[in-house]
Design an enzyme around this catalytic site. Structure first.
Site, PDB file in Angstrom:
ATOM      1  N   ASP A 199       0.869  -1.172   0.000  1.00  0.00           N
ATOM      2  CA  ASP A 199       0.000   0.000   0.000  1.00  0.00           C
ATOM      3  C   ASP A 199       0.907   1.223   0.000  1.00  0.00           C
ATOM      4  O   ASP A 199       1.545   1.536   1.008  1.00  0.00           O
ATOM      5  CB  ASP A 199      -0.888  -0.048   1.257  1.00  0.00           C
ATOM      6  CG  ASP A 199      -1.711   1.223   1.445  1.00  0.00           C
ATOM      7  OD1 ASP A 199      -1.504   2.190   0.694  1.00  0.00           O
ATOM      8  OD2 ASP A 199      -2.555   1.240   2.365  1.00  0.00           O
ATOM      9  N   CYS A 364      -8.951   5.808  10.245  1.00  0.00           N
ATOM     10  CA  CYS A 364      -9.193   4.529   9.546  1.00  0.00           C
ATOM     11  C   CYS A 364      -8.146   3.505   9.926  1.00  0.00           C
ATOM     12  O   CYS A 364      -7.688   2.719   9.081  1.00  0.00           O
ATOM     13  CB  CYS A 364      -9.232   4.715   8.026  1.00  0.00           C
ATOM     14  SG  CYS A 364     -10.557   5.767   7.485  1.00  0.00           S
TER      15      CYS A 364
HETATM   16  N1  PMP Z   1      -3.828   3.351   2.755  1.00  0.00           N
HETATM   17  C1  PMP Z   1      -3.284   4.346   3.463  1.00  0.00           C
HETATM   18  C2  PMP Z   1      -1.990   4.121   4.189  1.00  0.00           C
HETATM   19  C3  PMP Z   1      -3.927   5.580   3.527  1.00  0.00           C
HETATM   20  O1  PMP Z   1      -3.411   6.578   4.241  1.00  0.00           O
HETATM   21  C4  PMP Z   1      -5.146   5.762   2.809  1.00  0.00           C
HETATM   22  C5  PMP Z   1      -5.898   7.080   2.853  1.00  0.00           C
HETATM   23  N2  PMP Z   1      -5.954   7.686   4.091  1.00  0.00           N
HETATM   24  C6  PMP Z   1      -5.649   4.696   2.084  1.00  0.00           C
HETATM   25  C7  PMP Z   1      -4.962   3.512   2.075  1.00  0.00           C
HETATM   26  C8  PMP Z   1      -6.932   4.787   1.321  1.00  0.00           C
HETATM   27  O2  PMP Z   1      -6.793   5.669   0.247  1.00  0.00           O
HETATM   28  P1  PMP Z   1      -8.072   6.081  -0.607  1.00  0.00           P
HETATM   29  O3  PMP Z   1      -9.114   6.519   0.379  1.00  0.00           O
HETATM   30  O4  PMP Z   1      -7.567   7.197  -1.463  1.00  0.00           O
HETATM   31  O5  PMP Z   1      -8.505   4.886  -1.384  1.00  0.00           O
END
Ligand code: PMP
Length: 407
Positions: A199, A364
């Site tokens: 990721d 999150c």
């Molecule tokens: N992975 C990480 C480490 C993140 O910081 C984020 C966004 N905060 C995401 C995944 C998800 O990204 P998106 O909402 O743009 O799909």
């Protein structure tokens, strides 16, 4: 940065006031602001090139298609992917991970294992849970080391075994700022015959990403966290894997031939790109990459680290502020709480009244919050356009809040 004023001038939002105070935007981990030339690229495409891609013979459609495919090649070069066919356009990191979880996991057998980590964003946890439930897989999570900042790599080594099929982990924690040893973890996955998904949502705008140097099998990121448009992102996937994976969604663009009973699939990358993509956002992603490359990822990283050091040193001198995440070489993210009584939400509101935009809550990453023993933290994060004066104003604001809280 060589000319921070020139950089700031490209971001009209930075000239705003919040109430009477000038905006200090420190919510860059959630999303970065977008420079004028990227917004101009979007406007220009809407005004002059809005025609659906891949289906038209007419000039406008050809131009829109060319712009989108030029972005694909630009992304290939930006992340040093072997080929443009391995660049799949998605809505963002979340969709990219869901694609792999839904499609790759359908090839696995009950009892196979997926290893993630406790510092993952929900978008690198929940898709694997859904796949695990659907296919009878086992999901395991690598804990943090005793420093509560880095991953426990010994635990990871013990967890990866002969049933491990996927190791999915973040390159950079969106809460702790920890930069994980990507190549080392990928090598550990490969040694066990598993594939590795990285990721890169938080890495992509703060360090150069080279998918071949990482030897990663899948890499996901979002344009909106790299000064680009919302609603578009990328999945890089190794060709041999993408070729054996079934489609993620069905629809236009992704087929070779359709009968009522069955269909055959288009070649890569289109097999995974059902429906009309956000071709205007994708064209603007090309401009974004040009902007980032011209500004210089190393210059941006150096600048952010300077701001991080400056603010962190000052905060460490202020008793009563608890910092979360102090891994060496961490990204420019400061997560903290103040005193025993003030919630992250309270601090966020007070900072907003001083014009300072930070993010509060669980970010999150509820499993990580659980490990840290909190329900949420305040997170300030720096980007290319932040200044030393802003870092100092942020520290000054924390000092004022400390006085209010009598810390
Ligand atoms: N992975 C990480 C480490 C993140 O910081 C984020 C966004 N905060 C995401 C995944 C998800 O990204 P998106 O909402 O743009 O799909």
């Amino acid at each position: 940065m060589t000319d921070i004023d020139a950089i700031r001038a490209q971001f009209p939002a930075l000239a705003r006031n919040i109430g009477d105070a000038p905006l200090i935007y420190l919510d860059n981990t959630a999303t970065t602001q977008t420079p004028r030339e990227v917004v101009d690229a979007i406007t220009d495409a809407y005004y002059h090139r809005k025609a659906n891609v891949h289906r038209g013979v007419h000039t406008l459609s050809q131009e829109a298609t060319d712009a989108m495919e030029a972005t694909r090649r630009a992304v290939r070069d930006f992340i040093n992917a072997p080929s443009a066919e391995e660049i799949i356009f998605t809505r963002g990191t979340t969709e990219a991970i869901n694609l792999v979880a839904a499609s790759y996991c359908s090839l696995l057998s009950p009892g196979d294992e997926i290893v993630i980590t406790v510092m993952e964003h929900h978008s690198n946890i929940v898709p694997w849970q859904l796949a695990a439930q659907r296919h009878g897989l086992r999901l395991r999570a690598v804990p943090l080391a005793a420093d509560l900042s880095t991953l426990d790599l010994d635990a990871l080594a013990g967890m990866i075994g002969e049933r491990t099929r996927i190791v999915a982990f973040t390159a950079v924690s969106n809460v702790l700022g920890t930069v994980n040893p990507v190549r080392r973890i990928v090598d550990m996955a490969h040694a066990a015959g598993a594939v590795a998904l990285v990721d890169a949502a938080q890495a992509i705008a703060h360090q150069s990403v080279d998918v071949q140097a990482w030897d990663a099998d899948f890499v996901a990121f979002s344009a909106h966290k790299m000064y680009g448009p919302t609603g578009v992102g990328v999945l890089y996937g190794r060709r041999e894997l993408l070729e054996k994976m079934p489609p993620y969604q069905g629809g236009g663009e992704m087929i070779a031939h359709v009968d009522i009973e069955r269909s055959t699939w288009a070649d890569l990358p289109f097999k995974f790109e059902a429906g009309t993509p956000d071709f205007i956002g994708l064209a603007a992603l090309h401009t974004t990459i040009q902007w980032l490359t011209r500004t210089g990822l190393q210059a941006i990283a150096d600048h952010e680290h300077m701001l991080l050091r400056r603010a962190t040193d000052a905060i460490l001198d202020m008793p009563g502020i608890q910092l979360y995440g102090d891994a060496p070489g961490k990204c420019a993210i400061i997560s903290f709480l103040m005193g025993p009584r003030a919630s992250a939400y309270d601090i966020g509101l007070l900072l907003d009244q001083m014009g300072i935009a930070v993010r509060t809550g669980h970010h999150c990453a509820q499993p990580l919050m659980h490990v840290l023993g909190v329900t949420g933290v305040v997170r300030a994060s720096f980007a290319a356009y932040n200044t030393e004066a802003e870092a100092d104003a942020f520290v000054g604001a924390l000092a004022r809040i400390r006085r209010m809280l009598r810390l």
